[in-house]
Design an enzyme around this catalytic site. Structure first.
Site, PDB file in Angstrom:
ATOM      1  N   CYS A  59      19.957  42.280 -48.155  1.00  0.00           N
ATOM      2  CA  CYS A  59      21.334  41.790 -48.253  1.00  0.00           C
ATOM      3  C   CYS A  59      21.686  40.865 -47.097  1.00  0.00           C
ATOM      4  CB  CYS A  59      22.315  42.955 -48.322  1.00  0.00           C
ATOM      5  SG  CYS A  59      22.316  44.009 -46.849  1.00  0.00           S
ATOM      6  N   ALA A 364      24.330  54.065 -57.472  1.00  0.00           N
ATOM      7  CA  ALA A 364      23.917  55.281 -56.760  1.00  0.00           C
ATOM      8  C   ALA A 364      22.494  55.148 -56.224  1.00  0.00           C
ATOM      9  CB  ALA A 364      24.015  56.491 -57.694  1.00  0.00           C
TER      10      ALA A 364
END
Length: 623
Positions: A59, A364
């Site tokens: 990221c 999740a």
């Protein structure tokens, strides 16, 4: 004509984008999912001047590590590769598209495609066009035109050309003439139906503009080129005239202003700093070390994840562990996930309690799980988690006690967003999950929560569309906004970073010594091959002097073993002096002097450099 390469040292290069200088809008366009790292390695090593490669895409960063046979040419090839956006389905991993088809099945499919070509060269969507145009007059609908007959389309024709050209690369002899004729006729059809403005359908809808892309790709696959195809030039001019100036692709010129470029020792130093957590947005965070380990895991068995690159990443893992053990840099450090929760808490109104805020976590996976844990640490006792399956959510629920975690399927996501005050997103989706039109009709959150719904999106590519932030009822934050939280507790870790740099300096020196010692490998191979040739010749000469009665398998083996034993003992000394692994006091310069001396004594040097041999081999492999 091949260019001569006089130096036999390849270059270790890292080309990348980092969170420190590159906006998320650009990083997300170049992000490569972990499942696609092996494919990316294969594509990079298919370039003429790239021998080894690895991808580190998170990221916060997108970095390509390569061993370049030519520094300048290799960098140019990788930069162009990074700026390219189109990837054909045929190059995706088996996990994505399924198992390989049998050759017979592929041939049957091609035979079927050939049978669907119309006389004018075009392909319709599912059958030959056999009806008459006047049948459209009995079209039963008033809303849609031209649906009675299955017409030929540029998309179908282009797809047929693309599939046939890919097929011929693997099976060039199957119906060779028919396939070439089919492709030529199909290309003529695409050119013949192009509109005057350069498009094939105009531009009132995205699918119509997309049709022009199909037209260009089909013509290129058929062998046409921009400089000699008027049709391609017109089509390119059309697309350029319609491109959004803000949200377009990534030209290499735009990409280059954000790229950082490091060579050899600097590239090594950089990766060691990355693995140690010194280059992270959150200094000292531990997740990056796990991501570096994943690069090694993903590269196992992949052609192109070679000795240099794999050695670099394995050494980086050692450095990351040593820095964290000896400096304690990660103690008390915030992570990306904890900073995400901290940011959300900071942005809630003063009168709002994060314990009472309705929390929603979408995704999740590893990061989503960490966000949930940090929410619990902040006192949140209930939350909703949206995920594709319930299995991961159940595992998290079993791990965390005294907290109500409600699972909802992805199909209920928008409904859950409408009921939440704070929404965290951390999925691996390559496309936005939440768009402006999804959010604008949702009710405002309560006065206590400031009448603004908070979105904290830590996914790259982003899960929340950039236009969502234009709405008055929401506020969107992404990974670039975490800098605000990170700045708060950086001072202590800066002191620890100085200690870490000492360790990194030591480890960089050791790695560079190991890598430089690899320069002797070609000499070791050539010396052993030279000795083996002499051994075989002398053994054959010896056996030739013996009578047939004297030669049996036992005697032949004894003579062969004798020759091997003599060669191994003779080579032991020279081989030891060609190795520089830190096990003795020999320096690298002494090792390289020994290498050059052996090259001269045994005539092991060749006219063509090792690099040039490698580049020639790569070029000759290309179709």
């Amino acid at each position: 004509m091949m260019v001569g390469y006089t130096k036999e040292n390849s270059s270790l290069v890292v080309i990348g984008l980092s969170v420190h200088i590159t906006p998320v809008e650009l990083r997300e366009k170049l992000a490569i999912p972990e499942a696609e790292w092996p494919r990316a390695i294969g594509e990079l090593c298919g370039l003429n001047h790239i021998e080894e490669a690895a991808v580190l895409s998170t990221c916060n960063r997108m970095e390509i590590y390569v061993v370049a046979l030519s520094q300048h040419r290799g960098i140019k090839e990788v930069t162009e590769w990074m700026s390219s956006a189109a990837i054909l389905l045929s190059n995706l991993s088996f996990e994505t598209v399924g198992n390989v088809m049998e050759p017979e099945q592929l041939c049957d499919a091609v035979n079927f495609i050939l049978s669907l070509q119309n006389r004018n060269g075009g392909f319709a969507s599912y059958e030959l066009t056999r009806s008459y145009a006047w049948l459209e007059k009995i079209n039963p609908t008033e809303t849609f035109e031209d649906i009675t007959i299955d017409y030929q389309y540029v998309e179908c024709t282009s797809a047929a050309i693309q599939s046939l050209t890919l097929f011929t690369q693997r099976y060039p002899q199957h119906r060779k003439v028919e396939i070439e004729t089919c492709i030529a006729k199909a290309a003529n059809f695409i050119e013949s139906v192009q509109l005057a403005d350069g498009s094939w359908y105009g531009s009132w809808g995205v699918c119509f503009t997309y049709g022009t892309w199909f037209g260009i790709i089909g013509l290129i696959r058929a062998g046409k080129r921009y400089k000699d195809s008027k049709s391609i030039r017109k089509a390119c001019e059309f697309l350029l005239s319609k491109q959004d100036k803000v949200c377009g692709g990534i030209p290499a010129s735009e990409l280059s202003q954000y790229l950082f470029l490091l060579y050899n020792k600097d590239a090594t130093q950089h990766l060691f700093e990355v693995s140690a957590g010194l280059d992270s947005l959150v200094m000292g965070e531990g997740q990056i070390l796990a991501q570096v380990k994943q690069v090694v895991k993903a590269g196992q068995g992949v052609n192109g994840f070679g000795r240099n690159i794999s050695g670099l990443f394995k050494h980086a893992i050692t450095v990351g562990k040593r820095v964290r053990t000896e400096t304690n840099i990660s103690a008390g450090a915030v992570s990306v996930s904890s900073a995400t929760v901290e940011l959300a808490v900071m942005k809630l109104p003063d009168q709002a309690s994060h314990g009472n805020a309705r929390m929603l976590v979408i995704g999740a996976g590893k990061m989503g799980k960490l966000v949930i844990k940090h929410l619990v640490a902040k006192g949140c006792k209930n939350m909703v988690v949206v995920n594709r399956t319930e299995e991961r959510v159940s595992a998290i629920r079993d791990e965390i006690n005294d907290v109500e975690i409600i699972y909802k399927p992805l199909s209920d996501m928008l409904e859950c967003v409408g009921e939440a005050d704070v929404v965290f997103t951390s999925t691996a989706s390559e496309n936005p999950l939440i768009l402006k039109q999804h959010v604008k009709e949702l009710p405002f959150v309560s006065e206590e929560m400031g009448r603004k719904r908070l979105f904290v999106d830590i996914s790259v590519p982003r899960n929340v569309g950039s236009c969502v932030d234009d709405l008055e009822s929401v506020k969107v934050y992404n990974v670039d906004n975490l800098k605000e939280v990170v700045a708060a507790n950086k001072e202590d870790r800066l002191r620890k970073a100085m200690e870490a740099q000492v360790i990194i300096g030591e480890e960089s020196g050791q790695f560079e010594t190991w890598r430089d010692s690899l320069e002797t490998v070609p000499t070791i191979k050539k010396l052993r091959a030279y000795a083996e040739r002499l051994r075989i010749a002398e053994v054959e000469k010896c056996l030739g002097k013996m009578s047939d009665e004297d030669i049996n398998k036992k005697t032949q083996k004894a003579v062969d073993d004798l020759g091997r034993g003599i060669v191994n003992k003779m080579l032991h000394g020279p081989m030891q002096h060609l190795r520089c692994d830190g096990s003795d006091s020999r320096t690298l310069s002494e090792t390289l002097e020994n290498m050059h001396a052996l090259n001269r004594m045994f005539g092991l040097e060749t006219e063509v450099s090792v690099l040039e041999q490698k580049i020639r081999a790569k070029v000759e492999k290309k179709p």
